[in-house]
Design a protein around this motif. Structure first.
Motif, PDB file in Angstrom:
ATOM      1  N   LEU A   5       0.823  -1.208   0.000  1.00  0.00           N
ATOM      2  CA  LEU A   5       0.000   0.000   0.000  1.00  0.00           C
ATOM      3  C   LEU A   5       0.861   1.263   0.000  1.00  0.00           C
ATOM      4  O   LEU A   5       0.590   2.216  -0.743  1.00  0.00           O
ATOM      5  N   SER A   6       1.886   1.283   0.836  1.00  0.00           N
ATOM      6  CA  SER A   6       2.750   2.473   0.950  1.00  0.00           C
ATOM      7  C   SER A   6       3.524   2.722  -0.333  1.00  0.00           C
ATOM      8  O   SER A   6       3.570   3.852  -0.842  1.00  0.00           O
ATOM      9  N   PHE A   7       4.153   1.675  -0.844  1.00  0.00           N
ATOM     10  CA  PHE A   7       4.925   1.844  -2.075  1.00  0.00           C
ATOM     11  C   PHE A   7       4.015   2.249  -3.234  1.00  0.00           C
ATOM     12  O   PHE A   7       4.352   3.145  -4.011  1.00  0.00           O
ATOM     13  N   GLY A   8       2.851   1.600  -3.355  1.00  0.00           N
ATOM     14  CA  GLY A   8       1.943   1.931  -4.449  1.00  0.00           C
ATOM     15  C   GLY A   8       1.491   3.375  -4.405  1.00  0.00           C
ATOM     16  O   GLY A   8       1.465   4.066  -5.431  1.00  0.00           O
ATOM     17  N   VAL A  66      -0.690  -1.805  -7.061  1.00  0.00           N
ATOM     18  CA  VAL A  66      -1.301  -1.254  -8.276  1.00  0.00           C
ATOM     19  C   VAL A  66      -2.556  -0.463  -7.929  1.00  0.00           C
ATOM     20  O   VAL A  66      -2.776   0.642  -8.445  1.00  0.00           O
ATOM     21  N   PHE A  67      -3.403  -0.998  -7.057  1.00  0.00           N
ATOM     22  CA  PHE A  67      -4.619  -0.283  -6.667  1.00  0.00           C
ATOM     23  C   PHE A  67      -4.271   1.018  -5.944  1.00  0.00           C
ATOM     24  O   PHE A  67      -4.849   2.070  -6.226  1.00  0.00           O
ATOM     25  N   ALA A  68      -3.325   0.955  -5.011  1.00  0.00           N
ATOM     26  CA  ALA A  68      -2.923   2.155  -4.282  1.00  0.00           C
ATOM     27  C   ALA A  68      -2.314   3.195  -5.220  1.00  0.00           C
ATOM     28  O   ALA A  68      -2.534   4.403  -5.058  1.00  0.00           O
ATOM     29  N   ALA A  69      -1.552   2.745  -6.205  1.00  0.00           N
ATOM     30  CA  ALA A  69      -0.952   3.664  -7.173  1.00  0.00           C
ATOM     31  C   ALA A  69      -2.029   4.370  -7.994  1.00  0.00           C
ATOM     32  O   ALA A  69      -1.943   5.579  -8.253  1.00  0.00           O
ATOM     33  N   ALA A  70      -3.057   3.616  -8.407  1.00  0.00           N
ATOM     34  CA  ALA A  70      -4.138   4.211  -9.190  1.00  0.00           C
ATOM     35  C   ALA A  70      -4.923   5.228  -8.359  1.00  0.00           C
ATOM     36  O   ALA A  70      -5.278   6.309  -8.853  1.00  0.00           O
TER      37      ALA A  70
END
Length: 447
Positions: A208-211, A262-266
């Protein structure tokens, strides 16, 4: 060029199916029969149950199924996340977080108990069955998810957030089952300490943090380059795939859950627009802006255009992935799986007992009213995520340690997916139409 009859039949079949799905979309929009039903029936027709054009074995072709379903889930997570126009610190995340953690844990437990009761499964097999069926699916739930970035409906946001996160938070339970089946396949550590520290805490929080950091950094960098060059036509699809690949690849490299990343990045990409909106309110544009000066309002329009492109591309890629994977699900249906009635009893219990009980027992927040909670309890769509997790477990070698129970695990999973496609695909349009009309009527009365 010499081609076998099977290849020719396959090309013709795929062509007819794709054209039929595309052409029937508008016609089926207001009917109970959805395009996903057509895709599923097409897969059944192509499989061994009817024509026998394609024959897939879940265990033998596990790696192929894993890669295909992995790509479909990644694309869907990106498409869902980029539509979530919710600040990271908003209370609107409470319901999705509860659904993706506590509710999912209870779903795993209930499913494991159900599997043990119906089929006398061992503990590792029961946990694995619960883990692969607990996450709701972002690929097949497009009609009940956030429709566009300005959609602030609590029901849609909760279901979208849940589907985005629990495709990653289910991973620890899959690895737990694999490790219990054979410690050599996955190390759990003494008293499960390695599993708890690495598989649960680090991989979830790290993903989550990295994304979130990667999405915001890459997004702002791309917008800065575009502002300097002023040209970006025709690069939207390549850009979306590049963003997904970078985030997913690095997340795997640092040993975190890449689905969550991927979700967190989006979601973090969409945050760029939120920040721009706040800045434009703090620093309104001058009455006579200087030429070639990027005012807050102009920057806001640029950010919105970039995110609109990513939303459209993500949705288009998601539809392509859905068609392919739903057909594959239909192909996997064999005579034995279709006629074994215990699989269908299990599937009915999953949809009508397990999911509703887990939601009603855990989701208690003021932001979700009773009607919304009932609909969330019903819309626990199962699909491509289940295919991925089960095929991933098989790729790790669990088919050898649980060889006597793989038939049950595969049969229960496919029966649940197919029943979910049929029932949720039939009910999503009328129920969401009723819900929308009810919400609009309530807003009209309050004015």
């Amino acid at each position: 060029m010499n081609m076998s009859n099977e290849s020719v039949q396959w090309y013709i079949f795929v062509g007819v199916l794709l054209v039929s799905v595309a052409a029937s979309g508008a016609f089926l929009k207001h009917t109970w029969f959805a395009p996903v039903h057509l895709q599923l029936l097409g897969g059944v027709a192509a499989g061994p149950l009817v024509l026998g054009i394609v024959d897939l074995d879940f265990v033998k072709n596990a790696k192929l199924l894993e890669i295909a379903s992995e790509i479909a889930v990644i694309i869907s997570l990106y498409a869902a996340g980029v539509k979530m126009r919710v600040s990271l610190g908003s209370r609107r995340w409470i319901a999705p977080l509860v659904l993706a953690s506590v509710t999912m844990f209870l779903t795993v437990a209930f499913t494991a108990v159900l599997g043990s009761w119906l089929f006398s499964l061992s503990l590792p097999a029961a946990i694995l069955l619960g883990a692969v069926l607990a996450p709701t699916d972002p690929v097949l739930a497009d009609k009940i998810q956030v429709e566009h970035p300005r959609d602030d409906d609590r029901l849609r946001q909760s279901l979208t957030g849940e589907a985005g996160m629990n495709d990653g938070t289910a991973f620890p339970f899959v690895l737990l089952a694999v490790g219990l089946s054979n410690p050599q396949l996955h190390e759990l550590g003494p008293c499960f300490l390695n599993w708890l520290a690495v598989d649960v805490i680090w991989k979830v929080l790290g993903g989550l943090s990295f994304g979130a950091a990667a999405g915001y950094t890459l997004g702002t960098s791309i917008l800065w380059v575009r502002a300097k060059t002023g040209k970006h036509e025709g690069s939207e699809e390549i850009l979306a795939m590049g963003l997904i690949a970078i985030v997913y690849g690095v997340a795997l490299l640092i040993n975190t859950y890449a689905f969550l990343a991927v979700f967190a990045a989006a979601v973090s990409l969409r945050r760029i627009e939120i920040v721009s909106l706040k800045q434009s309110k703090i620093n309104p544009p001058p009455e006579q802006p200087v030429i070639k000066t990027e005012t807050p309002a102009r920057k806001e329009r640029t950010d919105a255009a970039f995110l609109r492109e990513q939303t459209d591309v993500g949705s288009a890629l998601e539809k392509i992935a859905q068609v392919f994977l739903v057909v594959v699900v239909g192909v996997l249906l064999t005579t034995e799986r279709f006629l074994y009635w215990q699989f269908w009893v299990f599937a009915f219990a999953m949809l009508f007992v397990v999911r509703p009980l887990a939601v009603m027992a855990t989701l208690h927040t003021r932001s979700i009213d009773r009607t919304q909670r009932y609909l969330i309890a019903w819309f626990g769509v199962r699909g491509i995520g289940t295919i991925y997790y089960l095929s991933h477990a098989i790729s790790l070698g669990v088919d050898n340690s649980l060889s006597g129970e793989m038939t049950i695990l595969i049969g229960c999973s496919l029966a649940t997916i197919m029943l979910s496609i049929l029932l949720h695909g039939t009910s999503d349009t009328p129920l969401m139409r009723w819900y929308t009309e009810r919400a609009e009527a309530g807003m009209a009365e309050s004015r």
